[in-house]
Structure formats: structure tokens, C-alpha cells
Design a protein around this motif. Sequence first.
Motif, short mmCIF file in Angstrom:
data_model
loop_
_atom_site.label_atom_id
_atom_site.label_comp_id
_atom_site.label_asym_id
_atom_site.label_seq_id
_atom_site.Cartn_x
_atom_site.Cartn_y
_atom_site.Cartn_z
N LYS A 164 0.87 -1.35 0.00
CA LYS A 164 0.07 -0.19 -0.04
C LYS A 164 0.89 1.33 0.10
O LYS A 164 0.65 2.37 -0.74
CB LYS A 164 -0.95 0.02 1.17
N LYS A 165 1.99 1.06 0.99
CA LYS A 165 2.86 2.30 0.91
C LYS A 165 3.32 2.50 -0.49
O LYS A 165 3.62 3.69 -0.77
CB LYS A 165 3.93 2.09 1.93
N ALA A 166 3.80 1.45 -1.18
CA ALA A 166 4.54 1.65 -2.24
C ALA A 166 3.71 2.12 -3.42
O ALA A 166 4.13 3.09 -4.25
CB ALA A 166 5.05 0.30 -2.80
N GLN A 167 2.36 1.65 -3.29
CA GLN A 167 1.32 2.03 -4.44
C GLN A 167 1.08 3.56 -4.18
O GLN A 167 0.76 4.51 -5.12
CB GLN A 167 0.02 1.55 -4.15
N ALA A 168 1.19 4.14 -2.93
CA ALA A 168 0.95 5.46 -2.48
C ALA A 168 1.77 6.54 -3.40
O ALA A 168 1.50 7.27 -3.59
CB ALA A 168 0.77 5.66 -1.01
N SER A 169 3.10 5.66 -3.02
CA SER A 169 4.37 6.27 -3.37
C SER A 169 4.19 6.51 -5.16
O SER A 169 4.60 7.76 -5.51
CB SER A 169 5.59 5.69 -3.15
N VAL A 170 3.85 5.64 -5.66
CA VAL A 170 3.72 5.68 -7.08
C VAL A 170 2.66 6.55 -7.50
O VAL A 170 2.83 7.40 -8.37
CB VAL A 170 3.07 4.19 -7.56
N ALA A 171 1.48 6.59 -6.74
CA ALA A 171 0.57 7.62 -7.20
C ALA A 171 1.01 8.66 -7.05
O ALA A 171 0.77 9.86 -7.78
CB ALA A 171 -0.60 7.29 -6.22
N ASN A 172 1.76 9.10 -5.99
CA ASN A 172 2.10 10.57 -5.78
C ASN A 172 3.12 11.01 -6.84
O ASN A 172 3.20 12.22 -6.88
CB ASN A 172 2.77 10.55 -4.06
N SER A 173 3.87 10.17 -7.34
CA SER A 173 4.93 10.48 -8.39
C SER A 173 4.45 10.15 -9.76
O SER A 173 5.24 10.37 -10.79
CB SER A 173 6.23 9.64 -8.17
N SER A 174 3.11 10.07 -9.80
CA SER A 174 2.72 9.72 -11.16
C SER A 174 2.15 10.68 -12.09
O SER A 174 1.49 10.43 -13.11
CB SER A 174 1.46 8.56 -10.99
N SER A 175 2.64 11.93 -11.73
CA SER A 175 2.35 13.06 -12.49
C SER A 175 3.28 13.66 -13.53
O SER A 175 2.68 14.50 -14.24
CB SER A 175 2.07 14.41 -11.44
N SER A 176 4.10 12.79 -13.85
CA SER A 176 5.03 12.94 -15.00
C SER A 176 4.35 12.94 -16.25
O SER A 176 3.56 11.91 -16.25
CB SER A 176 6.21 12.11 -14.65
N ASP A 177 4.73 13.31 -17.25
CA ASP A 177 3.92 13.41 -18.64
C ASP A 177 4.25 11.91 -19.18
O ASP A 177 3.17 11.43 -19.90
CB ASP A 177 4.60 14.51 -19.37
N ASP A 178 5.18 11.25 -18.75
CA ASP A 178 5.60 10.08 -19.54
C ASP A 178 4.92 8.66 -18.69
O ASP A 178 5.12 7.59 -19.26
CB ASP A 178 7.08 9.71 -19.65
N GLU A 179 4.30 9.12 -17.66
CA GLU A 179 3.50 7.99 -16.97
C GLU A 179 2.13 8.55 -16.92
O GLU A 179 1.67 9.29 -15.81
CB GLU A 179 4.22 7.93 -15.45
N PRO A 180 1.21 8.30 -17.71
CA PRO A 180 -0.36 8.60 -17.61
C PRO A 180 -1.03 8.22 -16.35
O PRO A 180 -0.63 6.99 -16.06
CB PRO A 180 -0.91 8.03 -18.85
N TYR A 181 -1.79 9.09 -15.74
CA TYR A 181 -2.32 8.46 -14.48
C TYR A 181 -3.84 9.01 -14.54
O TYR A 181 -4.31 9.85 -15.00
CB TYR A 181 -1.91 9.53 -13.48
N ILE A 182 -4.54 7.74 -14.54
CA ILE A 182 -5.97 7.88 -14.80
C ILE A 182 -6.80 7.75 -13.37
O ILE A 182 -6.21 6.88 -12.63
CB ILE A 182 -6.42 7.05 -15.79
N ILE A 183 -7.92 8.12 -13.10
CA ILE A 183 -8.74 7.82 -11.95
C ILE A 183 -9.79 7.41 -12.19
O ILE A 183 -10.44 7.71 -13.63
CB ILE A 183 -8.85 9.25 -10.79
N ALA A 184 -10.78 6.61 -11.37
CA ALA A 184 -12.15 5.87 -11.71
C ALA A 184 -12.66 5.89 -10.56
O ALA A 184 -12.22 5.95 -9.50
CB ALA A 184 -11.79 4.40 -12.40
N ALA A 185 -14.12 5.72 -10.53
CA ALA A 185 -15.11 5.38 -9.60
C ALA A 185 -15.91 4.37 -10.06
O ALA A 185 -16.45 4.48 -11.43
CB ALA A 185 -15.66 6.66 -9.21
#
Length: 341
Positions: A164-185
Motif C-alpha cells: 500500500k505504501k509503495a502504491q501510494a508512493s507511485v500515485a504521488n509520483s505519477s504526475s510526470s508526462d511519460d506516466e499517464p495517470y487515470i482515476i476512476a470510480a
Amino acid sequence: MRISDLLIKDRINLDIKSSDKPSVIRELARLHEKTGVLNDYDGYVKALEAREEQSSTGIGEGIAIPHAKTEFVKEPALAMGRKMSGIDYDSLDGEPATLFFMIAAPDGANNTHIETLARLSQLLLDDDFKEALEKAPTADAVLDIINKTEAEKFPDEAKKEEVKKAQASVANSSSSDDEPYIIAATACPTGIAHTYMAAAALKKAAEEMGVKIKVETNGADGRKDVLTSDDIKKAKGVILAINRNIEVDRFDGKPLIQVEAKEGINNAKALIQQVLDGKAPIFHASGSSEASSGEEASSEKKGLYKHLLSGVSYMLPLVISGGILIALAFLVDTLTCKCRI
């Protein structure tokens, strides 16, 4: 709680005799009854049937997960059935169901059955796991397959926290242009099966496509993995796979796709690709804090129409009676006039 904590050998039937949806529901419910899970078999079956009337729990890909949370259940439990020739279960993809997992949950219970369903949903999206269950020769083999797969896919509690901590870290650093970040509900009327199946499908598709994703589930146990303002700000787009109202004003100004939960299950990759290609329309908040699915809107219209027809049906006898009385009055008046002549 692990799946094996709810599923025991005596609640596994690898040779279902039923040939249609109503009978397979009753046959699986008997497994719960015989193992002391129910305090009222008929009441539980009616609860299952009522749930099916809301929307089919045949989620597609040969899988059905009938479930009910009701006073007629003593304790959370899971039953499994298999019929390789398949049964028409009104599944989302129109295909026959071959694997059945029936969840029994008591009213007022904690949410362990919801967590188990979420876990089961993730496992069933694994084709190898599903194939192994289809080929399992005995109930013991089924339990071994489930235990082994759970051990591989779900680490112990300590490791889970690290993940979970690793995933949170990835999410927090996922704003770079070469790593698309999508959210869903995701959300469905009961907040159980389709909510978690859609979430699992979106996560699996995103992983295969090399896309970072965070999915908020609006389930029977409340909102989990809630999307924060930071998540929304960083996301390239939003996918809503919902069949009931959720809060949407927070997505104002974001590219957003809204579909029913079953679309999130069946077309997860296509939805993600649509966001990546910039084809999602920009969402503008209307002032209402919630979005309703087309299914709910349709239901409201049907409800209004039903009430109008009910009103008309109640009035018809009065209208007809009035017409008859008027006709009789004219007849009596005519006869009276003739008598006078």
C-alpha cells in the motif's frame, strides 16, 4: 478474511443438476441450508430473487455471483457450483454461466463478505485461475487452487502494508508526462458484485497497458480508496462506471467518461484508451452534487408511468359505472315518456 474462510468442502458442488437460473439459485441455496448457514431457506431464496430483479449477477465470462444480505442468514458464507454445459443466467455478455459463487450475508454483519467478494472478483479476472477451477476434479482440489492463488496474489498483512505504501508512493509520483495517470470510480445499486468487478477489471486493464490508475469503490461498505483533490488534479481523465448516484462536482473541468458498471467490466481497456487518446469530453458541473446513471433515470420514468397507469386503472371502473348509469337514466326516461303517450 480469506475466501477459504467462507468456502468449505460441503458447500462445493461440481456437478450442478439445474438447467435454468431459478433452479440453480435454489440448488446452491440448499448448500447453505445443509451446512447450517440459514435460518429460513425460503426467505433467503426470495432475497436472492429480489436481488436478481434489480440486475443480473451474471457478470459475464461464464461467471455468476448471486448474493443477498438478509435476516435469514446466520453467518457469512460462500457456496460454489459448476456446470460445464452452462446455464442461461441473463449474464451481461449474454453467454451461459458455468461457475457460480453464492454469497450469504446476515443483516447487521460486518463487511468481511464485501471484502471477500472484492478479492474473489480480482481472482476471477485471472484466466488461469478460472480455467483451473473449471478443470478441478474434486472439491478438495478447488480449495487447494483457491488457497494457492490467494497466497500468491495477496501477501500477508505486513507485506500488504508495504505494498500500500509503495502504491501510494507511485500515485504521488505519477504526475510526470511519460506516466499517464487515470482515476476512476465504480458503483452499482447494491454496492457489491459489479462495483468490485468493475474496479478489478479497470485495474487489470491499466496494469496491462502500463497506465497508473486509482479506483474509488462506492460499495456496501462505504467509499474506499477515496479520490483526493490531488488525485483529481493530477489525473489525465476520469472514468465513472456507475449504476447509481455518486458525488461528481469534484470532477468539474476534467475529461470524463460515464458508463454503466457492466461497461467497466467488459470494456475496461477501451475506456482507458479513450481517455489516453483525449477523446473523453470535458465535464462541467451542473450544480447538482451527484450523477445518476441512465438506468436510474429510466427507472424513474418507468415508475412515474406505472403510477399514472395505476391511477387510470383505479378510475376506469368509476368511469364505466357512470356511463352505465347515464345510459340507464336515458332508457328509463324514454320508457317513461312512452308510457305517458
